[in-house]
Design a protein around this motif. Structure first.
Motif, mmCIF file in Angstrom:
data_model
loop_
_atom_site.group_PDB
_atom_site.id
_atom_site.type_symbol
_atom_site.label_atom_id
_atom_site.label_comp_id
_atom_site.label_asym_id
_atom_site.label_seq_id
_atom_site.Cartn_x
_atom_site.Cartn_y
_atom_site.Cartn_z
ATOM 1 N N TYR A 176 -27.857 29.845 -34.050
ATOM 2 C CA TYR A 176 -28.245 29.180 -35.114
ATOM 3 C C TYR A 176 -29.840 28.391 -34.699
ATOM 4 C CZ TYR A 176 -28.488 24.636 -37.777
ATOM 5 O OH TYR A 176 -28.724 23.352 -38.518
ATOM 6 N N GLN A 180 -33.352 28.592 -36.593
ATOM 7 C CA GLN A 180 -34.179 27.654 -37.313
ATOM 8 C C GLN A 180 -35.610 27.323 -36.350
ATOM 9 O OE1 GLN A 180 -33.079 25.665 -39.627
ATOM 10 N NE2 GLN A 180 -31.396 26.754 -39.820
ATOM 11 N N ASN A 183 -37.917 29.844 -37.815
ATOM 12 C CA ASN A 183 -38.279 29.669 -39.280
ATOM 13 C C ASN A 183 -39.579 28.362 -39.106
ATOM 14 O OD1 ASN A 183 -36.657 31.278 -40.568
ATOM 15 N ND2 ASN A 183 -35.116 29.687 -40.638
ATOM 16 N N TYR A 184 -39.201 27.605 -37.950
ATOM 17 C CA TYR A 184 -40.103 26.157 -37.699
ATOM 18 C C TYR A 184 -41.510 26.935 -37.227
ATOM 19 C CZ TYR A 184 -41.953 22.361 -35.384
ATOM 20 O OH TYR A 184 -42.946 21.342 -34.865
ATOM 21 N N GLY A 380 -31.265 22.345 -33.957
ATOM 22 C CA GLY A 380 -31.385 23.363 -35.132
ATOM 23 C C GLY A 380 -31.094 22.290 -36.298
ATOM 24 N N GLU A 384 -33.555 21.892 -39.584
ATOM 25 C CA GLU A 384 -33.153 21.895 -40.707
ATOM 26 C C GLU A 384 -32.986 20.888 -41.686
ATOM 27 O OE1 GLU A 384 -29.302 24.628 -42.752
ATOM 28 O OE2 GLU A 384 -29.050 23.567 -40.882
#
Length: 497
Positions: A176, A180, A183-184, A380, A384
């Motif tokens: 997880y 995240q 994506n960051y 994470g 998010e």
């Protein structure tokens, strides 16, 4: 033979009545320890059970049980009508030391065997209890929103759906969090990666160590800038690499010099910190970044890009990592996530093609298989929920103001005696002296006034007299006071000659 009552049994037998271990076993273990360390010599006659029970304040049956246990384990021998002796064939011939000369030895200070030692990895850092202590550029954890992160962590621990993630799994760390984080990084650094391209580590140094284990063999040549991060160089050298250097100017490392080097020797890797070169804070120009990628493709060397403080950028025109333009898999990108957070929340990462990440996970599986699952879960969630962005935005404002304040204090104090550029990112200044000064003597003088300037911040040779000074951990008042101490020390050294 001296009386066993003269031996101070209370000095090495301590009873904890709140312990879950029975009293007779506590006494037994401490007797064995005393025998092993020579406190109770072989042949010694132990006190009778009644006498010792009175000395230790326990029931006589407890001492009887102790002696029987020691006898069963072969530490003592019980002779009917004669007493209990530390095991020896002829106890009567053993002379006992006087109670004054007896001592219970501590754990051995040295091994009884030889092993390989290294001077390369000796800790170069200096520590001490000083009012002011400079460093090479670290955040100030006094400005972090600890309450916010504590709430996130506490809530995550209580969330039942997270509890199943605490169990061991075939994966290293939290999938997880890797998703995240990917994506960051895609959003903030222009990368194009998935969770399969990320390895989570304990920090940049740990990342470089694992990379070195896989990529480097003894005798491989690694290129670094003439001034570079000593701790990383130590890792390369410990793995048997040969360090080569190339010059650096106001645009970063001189790529033309690197080409000349590549044309007559085989280079395995180039290590650099292009966003804010360590220690000079120079940013590598865009054109040189493209040239480096072309050189890596042409000569086949690995680019180890260390973006240790990418999060601290103060200009609107953000410079993206070299890795964001890599299309041939020549860049291994290393960084630190959460550097603005409290120390326990920080983590390191490696970004690379999947085949290299797969191999690195084998090494990580040996030294840190599970990682900190709960912390990664919280990190994470911070990504998010957007909390990382909000916190970083607030932090950058504080550090940008501190950067500006530090520049003003330097100018007011030293004027034209020093040369520096206001950094576009990071948490440190690179300061060069225009006149001859002895930085080591000055740092020693500063200690007298309660300011520690570690030797690792000093750069002085025939061609340069410079210092890397971190400003992030200092308030305006702390800046003024510590700079005043530096100025006072320089004057003191100058007038003494």
């Amino acid at each position: 033979m001296s009386s066993p009552v003269n031996i101070p049994f209370q000095s090495f037998i301590s009873i904890d009545r709140d312990s879950s271990t029975s009293i007779y076993l506590q006494i037994t273990f401490q007797f064995i320890n005393a025998i092993q360390r020579g406190y109770l010599p072989t042949g010694l006659k132990l006190p009778g059970s009644r006498t010792l029970s009175e000395l230790l304040g326990v029931h006589r049956k407890t001492i009887i049980a102790v002696y029987e246990e020691l006898d069963a384990q072969g530490w003592v021998q019980i002779h009917s009508n004669r007493g209990t002796f530390i095991l020896d064939k002829e106890p009567e011939k053993i002379k006992i030391k006087s109670s004054e000369s007896l001592q219970l030895y501590s754990y051995p200070r040295q091994t009884g065997f030889s092993f390989n030692k290294t001077n390369i990895l000796d800790n170069p850092y200096e520590y001490g209890d000083f009012l002011y202590r400079w460093n090479d550029g670290t955040p100030d954890y006094r400005v972090t929103q600890i309450e916010t992160f504590t709430k996130f962590y506490s809530a995550s621990l209580k969330r039942k759906q997270n509890q199943k993630k605490w169990a061991y799994s075939k994966e290293e760390g939290s999938i997880y969090f890797r998703k995240q984080l990917s994506n960051y990084l895609n959003l903030t650094r222009g990368l194009h990666i998935s969770d399969k391209n990320i390895l989570i580590t304990r920090g940049v140094d740990a990342s470089i160590y694992i990379i070195s284990q896989i990529l480097l063999e003894k005798g491989d040549k690694v290129v670094v800038a003439e001034t570079s991060y000593f701790a990383i160089n130590m890792i390369f050298q410990k793995n048997g690499a040969q360090i080569l250097t190339i010059p650096i100017d106001k645009y970063g490392i001189q790529v033309d010099k690197l080409r000349e080097l590549c044309e007559h020797t085989t280079i395995r890797a180039l290590y650099l910190t292009p966003h804010n070169h360590y220690p000079t804070t120079v940013t590598l120009s865009g054109s040189r970044r493209m040239e480096l990628l072309q050189l890596a493709d042409e000569f086949g060397f690995v680019i180890l890009e260390d973006d240790y403080d990418y999060e601290f950028q103060y200009d609107k025109n953000t410079t993206l990592p070299i890795a964001s333009a890599d299309t041939n898999g020549m860049v291994v990108y290393v960084g630190s996530f959460g550097k603005t957070l409290p120390p326990g929340f920080r983590t390191g990462f490696v970004v690379a093609p999947e085949n290299l990440i797969y191999e690195m996970r084998k090494y990580l599986g040996i030294i840190d298989r599970e990682g900190d699952i709960m912390m990664e879960q919280v990190l994470g969630e911070l990504i998010e929920e957007g909390e990382i962005h909000r916190h970083l935005k607030k932090s950058i404002k504080i550090y940008q103001q501190r950067r500006n304040n530090f520049a003003n204090i330097l100018k007011e104090t030293f004027g034209n005696d020093i040369n520096y550029q206001i950094p576009t990112g990071g948490l440190a200044y690179w300061i060069e002296w225009q006149k001859s000064v002895n930085l080591l003597k000055i740092s020693q003088e500063c200690v007298k006034y309660n300011l520690l300037i570690p030797r690792t911040l000093l750069y002085q040779n025939k061609s340069i007299t410079a210092m890397r000074i971190g400003f992030g951990h200092l308030t305006t008042e702390e800046m003024k006071n510590s700079i005043e101490i530096l100025s006072k020390s320089i004057v003191s050294i100058s007038t003494s000659h």
